[in-house]
Every structure is written in structure tokens, then in C-alpha cells.
Design an enzyme around this catalytic site. Structure first.
Site, PDB file in Angstrom:
ATOM      1  N   LYS A 176      76.186   1.676  59.843  1.00  0.00           N
ATOM      2  CA  LYS A 176      76.549   3.094  59.941  1.00  0.00           C
ATOM      3  C   LYS A 176      77.825   3.241  60.764  1.00  0.00           C
ATOM      4  CE  LYS A 176      71.854   4.752  59.383  1.00  0.00           C
ATOM      5  NZ  LYS A 176      70.552   4.929  60.003  1.00  0.00           N
TER       6      LYS A 176
ATOM      7  N   GLN B   1      67.594   6.273  65.262  1.00  0.00           N
ATOM      8  CA  GLN B   1      67.103   5.349  64.240  1.00  0.00           C
ATOM      9  C   GLN B   1      65.579   5.225  64.323  1.00  0.00           C
ATOM     10  OE1 GLN B   1      68.983   3.990  61.802  1.00  0.00           O
ATOM     11  NE2 GLN B   1      67.191   3.017  60.915  1.00  0.00           N
TER      12      GLN B   1
ATOM     13  N   ASP C 189      70.384  13.874  60.115  1.00  0.00           N
ATOM     14  CA  ASP C 189      69.323  13.245  59.317  1.00  0.00           C
ATOM     15  C   ASP C 189      68.542  14.307  58.529  1.00  0.00           C
ATOM     16  OD1 ASP C 189      68.915  10.466  59.222  1.00  0.00           O
ATOM     17  OD2 ASP C 189      68.245  10.413  61.309  1.00  0.00           O
TER      18      ASP C 189
HETATM   19  N1  GUN Z   1      64.930   4.659  59.227  1.00  0.00           N
HETATM   20  C1  GUN Z   1      64.875   4.454  57.894  1.00  0.00           C
HETATM   21  N2  GUN Z   1      65.603   5.380  57.224  1.00  0.00           N
HETATM   22  C2  GUN Z   1      66.127   6.189  58.166  1.00  0.00           C
HETATM   23  C3  GUN Z   1      66.983   7.332  58.093  1.00  0.00           C
HETATM   24  O1  GUN Z   1      67.392   7.804  57.031  1.00  0.00           O
HETATM   25  N3  GUN Z   1      67.309   7.885  59.291  1.00  0.00           N
HETATM   26  C4  GUN Z   1      66.861   7.400  60.476  1.00  0.00           C
HETATM   27  N4  GUN Z   1      67.226   8.024  61.589  1.00  0.00           N
HETATM   28  N5  GUN Z   1      66.077   6.349  60.578  1.00  0.00           N
HETATM   29  C5  GUN Z   1      65.711   5.744  59.417  1.00  0.00           C
END
Ligand code: GUN
Length: 300
Positions: free
Chosen positions: A58, A102, A125
Site C-alpha cells: 500500500k 490493517q 476503508d
Molecule cells: N485486511 C484484509 N483486507 C483488508 C482491508 O481491505 N482493509 C484493512 N484495513 N484490513 C484488511
């Protein structure tokens, strides 16, 4: 006479992601000329190897797009109060238009409490109840990244949605539930009749065989096989399952669909890796740029 099976079309994510990123580069340039560089704060708690890779990727994607990104790492045994305090600091920090924590978080942390603490206007998110509520109402601000990426794949490859039977496997807050709302909504990439299957669904194959559009987001490797789907189905495989092996990396990634066994039956399928995966980070960038634009508009 033999009838040869039709070749299954591969729905690659990269060209879709490239198209979206090229559109975003213009928005990013416009924001920068107005003195705003879209910024993301990524919060990583603990040492989960998959989470570390996601967060690193990311950060890389943000820098490559000319945006700002900083990762805040906390030990796996960090007290919850300390994590909540960090989020409050980030809510006030003007360098960041988006905050991403995350998931999954360690067991001693209440995930909901953490998500609820993120300012909704920085919740890129789309997991905060304000944003999920808006999505359900049909007036989304931030659409969760993976479901949003799936809509973009469907749009790019002109996979029809309206009037079709869509079956979703998996009821997570991240994928299954938001996608249920999106595909059933009265909108361009909606108007499907949607069935949401989960771990308590008896006879899964009964439902999957009715699907014109099948979205597998169960987290069970190879759950869907060729005998469970009908001819001509379009399949979106959201699974990113790590399977240990004897390769130098020690694992390989596989989807929720037995890719080989649906060849010649499915009309199309997203590959794993290389299908939905590349879209998720792109849509995070999209949401962060949107958060920065929202701020710019509110100030001008
Ligand atoms: N863990 C797996 N997919 C995601 C996501 O789209 N966002 C976040 N913050 N954690 C994740």
C-alpha cells in the site's frame, strides 16, 4: 458431433487498476496544485506476515502515485488504549486524509472499538458504521475497497449485473455484506437478485448452481468446483489463501475457486493472484484522493 467447450475469459485486475490510476493521476495533480498532497496513515499492529506485505505494498503504491504515506507500527501486545490514542492523534493530523488500520487485529483488541474511533471523513476503508450506513442507504461516501474493486472489474469487462442471479459466498463486513448492498441496489452496477451464503448455509451447491454471477469470498481454498456451477457463470474469486509448500517462498497463493475445474464451464473468472488483488490497493488510493477532494471542497 462433439461440442467443444467455450474458453473461459480471464478477468485480469491489472489493466483495470491501470485505467483507474491514470484517471486518479489527474485528480492528484489538481489537488497538489491546490496545495494538498493526499496522505494515508497505515496502522500495523503485530507481526502478521501477510499484513506486513499488504501494508508495504500500500505504501509503495501511494508513493508511486505521488501521494504521501506513513506506516505506524505497534507491537502485537500494545495496550488498546495506546492504539486508540494513536487513532485520535491521526484524526487531528492534517497530513493524513485517510487512516487505515490493517485487519485482523490481535485478539486482545476490540476491532469494532478501533474502527469506531476513526473519524468517518478519514475512514478510507469504509468500515465505520457511518460509512456502512450510507452505503446501505444508497448514498455512499467511501465504498470498501475490495467490493468497489469488484464493481470496477465488472464494469471494465462489461459483465452484466442487472436482472441476474448473483450469489455471494461469505458474509464478512469487508467483502460479503457491502457487496450484497451494492449488487442489489438500484444503480448502474446493481439491480441483481442477490443471495448471501455463509458457513451455516446447508447445501451450498444448490445455491451456487443458480448463480449467473458468483462471488467467492469465503476464505476456504478451492471451495467452489466445476460441478458446483452452471455453464456461462461469471466468477469473481476474492480468495487470497496462503498454502504452505516447498518453494523458496515457502507458500503459494490460491483462490476460493478450483480454477482448473471451472475452465470451459465458466464464461469468465478472475485469476488468483492478479484478479481482485490489484484492485484493492487502487481503490484505497481512490478513496484517499476522494477524502482529500472532500476536504478541499469543504475549504473552498
Ligand atoms: N485486511 C484484509 N483486507 C483488508 C482491508 O481491505 N482493509 C484493512 N484495513 N484490513 C484488511
Amino acid at each position: 458431433m462433439t461440442i467443444s467447450a467455450v474458453e473461459t475469459i480471464l478477468l485480469a485486475g491489472k489493466p483495470v487498476a491501470a485505467e483507474i490510476k491514470s484517471g486518479l493521476s489527474r485528480s492528484i495533480a489538481a489537488l497538489k496544485s491546490g496545495g494538498i498532497t493526499p496522505g494515508l496513515a497505515a496502522v500495523l499492529v503485530g507481526e502478521d506476515p501477510a499484513s506486513q506485505i499488504y501494508v508495504r505494498n500500500k505504501a509503495k503504491a501511494f508513493v508511486k502515485a505521488g501521494c504521501f504515506s506513513e506506516t505506524f507500527r505497534m507491537a502485537g501486545d500494545v495496550p488498546q488504549a495506546k492504539l486508540l490514542q494513536l487513532i485520535e492523534d491521526l484524526n487531528r493530523d492534517v497530513r493524513f486524509h485517510g487512516i487505515l488500520v490493517q485487519l485482523p487485529l490481535p485478539d486482545h483488541i476490540e476491532t469494532k472499538k478501533v474502527i469506531y474511533r476513526i473519524a468517518p471523513e478519514k475512514d478510507v476503508d469504509g468500515f465505520h458504521p457511518v460509512n456502512l450506513g450510507r452505503l446501505l442507504e444508497g448514498v455512499p461516501n467511501f465504498i470498501p475497497c475490495t467490493p468497489h474493486g469488484i464493481l470496477k472489474i465488472l464494469e471494465h469487462y462489461r459483465i452484466p449485473v442487472k436482472g441476474r442471479q448473483a450469489v455471494i459466498l461469505g458474509r464478512s463486513n469487508i467483502v460479503g455484506k457491502p457487496l450484497f448492498a451494492l449488487l442489489s441496489q438500484k444503480s448502474k452496477y446493481g439491480n441483481a437478485t442477490v443471495t448471501l451464503c455463509h458457513t451455516a448455509t446447508p447445501d451450498l451447491a444448490y445455491f451456487t448452481r443458480q448463480a449467473d454471477l458468483l462471488i467467492a469470498a469465503s476464505g476456504v481454498p478451492g471451495l467452489v468446483t466445476g460441478s458446483m456451477v452452471k455453464q456461462g457463470v461469471d466468477i469473481i474469486d476474492v480468495g487470497i489463501n496462503r498454502i504452505a509448500d516447498s518453494s523458496p517462498k515457502g507458500y503459494h497463493i490460491t483462490g476460493d475457486v478450483d480454477f482448473e475445474s471451472v475452465q470451459g464451464i465458466a464464461n469468465s473468472i478472475t485469476p488468483v493472484p492478479g484478479g481482485v488483488g490489484p484492485m484493492t490497493i487502487t481503490m484505497l488510493l481512490y478513496n484517499t484522493v476522494k477524502a482529500a477532494q472532500n476536504l478541499f471542497e469543504s475549504q473552498n
